[in-house]
Scaffold this motif. Sequence first.
Motif, PDB file in Angstrom:
ATOM      1  N   CYS A 189       0.855  -1.200   0.000  1.00  0.00           N
ATOM      2  CA  CYS A 189       0.000   0.000   0.000  1.00  0.00           C
ATOM      3  C   CYS A 189       0.885   1.243   0.000  1.00  0.00           C
ATOM      4  N   CYS A 196      -3.413  -2.447  -5.200  1.00  0.00           N
ATOM      5  CA  CYS A 196      -4.660  -2.961  -4.632  1.00  0.00           C
ATOM      6  C   CYS A 196      -5.020  -4.360  -5.159  1.00  0.00           C
ATOM      7  N   ASN A 202      -7.422  -6.291   0.450  1.00  0.00           N
ATOM      8  CA  ASN A 202      -8.484  -5.709  -0.389  1.00  0.00           C
ATOM      9  C   ASN A 202      -9.869  -6.266  -0.052  1.00  0.00           C
ATOM     10  N   CYS A 205     -11.005  -3.674   2.535  1.00  0.00           N
ATOM     11  CA  CYS A 205     -10.599  -2.276   2.346  1.00  0.00           C
ATOM     12  C   CYS A 205     -11.724  -1.474   1.689  1.00  0.00           C
ATOM     13  N   TYR A 208     -11.064  -0.193  -1.914  1.00  0.00           N
ATOM     14  CA  TYR A 208     -10.890  -1.123  -3.038  1.00  0.00           C
ATOM     15  C   TYR A 208     -12.197  -1.277  -3.819  1.00  0.00           C
TER      16      TYR A 208
END
Length: 210
Positions: A189, A196, A202, A205, A208
């Motif tokens: 990251c 991603c 992900n 997240c 994402y």
Amino acid sequence: MRKNERIRSMLALLDEHYPTEDKCYLYYENEWQLLFATIMSAQCTDERVNTVTRELYKKYPTLESFASADLSELEQDIRSTGFYHNKAKNIIAAAGQLLTEYNGVMPSDIDKLTALAGVGRKTANVVRTHIFHIPSIVVDTHVKRITNKLGIVDSDDPVKIEFELMRLLPKENWGRLNTQLIAHGRSICKARRPDCENCFLNVCCKSYKG
Ligand code: SF4
């Protein structure tokens, strides 16, 4: 995914992929060396600070030698870490405070630490984590960026982020969160180009969109 689920998932995945012990990336051999290295690490890479401190701590082997250092000479010694006027001034002042107010012994109390010259909550929490092993959350640039991206916090203010993370995360994860997110920020990251598609976080997240 709700925030609580995202947090549980993030913590489990970080533990799966990165070491679960607190690791400090700065070179030091005692408590005040870590304090000064952390002051120098503001707006500077750990690698650069480590290059400087390996020589610096030979030249200034004691707190007394820092407290009585010549300001312009110390500025030149740490020049490559950037913001060297302030950093040198603060290091000399903090060394003096440690000697006169604490007899050369580092306090562990957050209020006492943050009363030292040039020491904010981030620096104080580095010392509390790595010297005193007191559960603390160090909010550096990686922690700030990645916890915002994940949707766990929503703030630019490191102090607000620290308090929000303390509210949301189990204490046992506080110390290693910084170590793990630094590793994640350096490898996946990244600030400029987060990977991603290949990020194991992900699944939890908020940023994402895949
Ligand atoms: S999915 Fe992307 S933005 Fe989210 S943590 Fe991973 S690399 Fe960072």
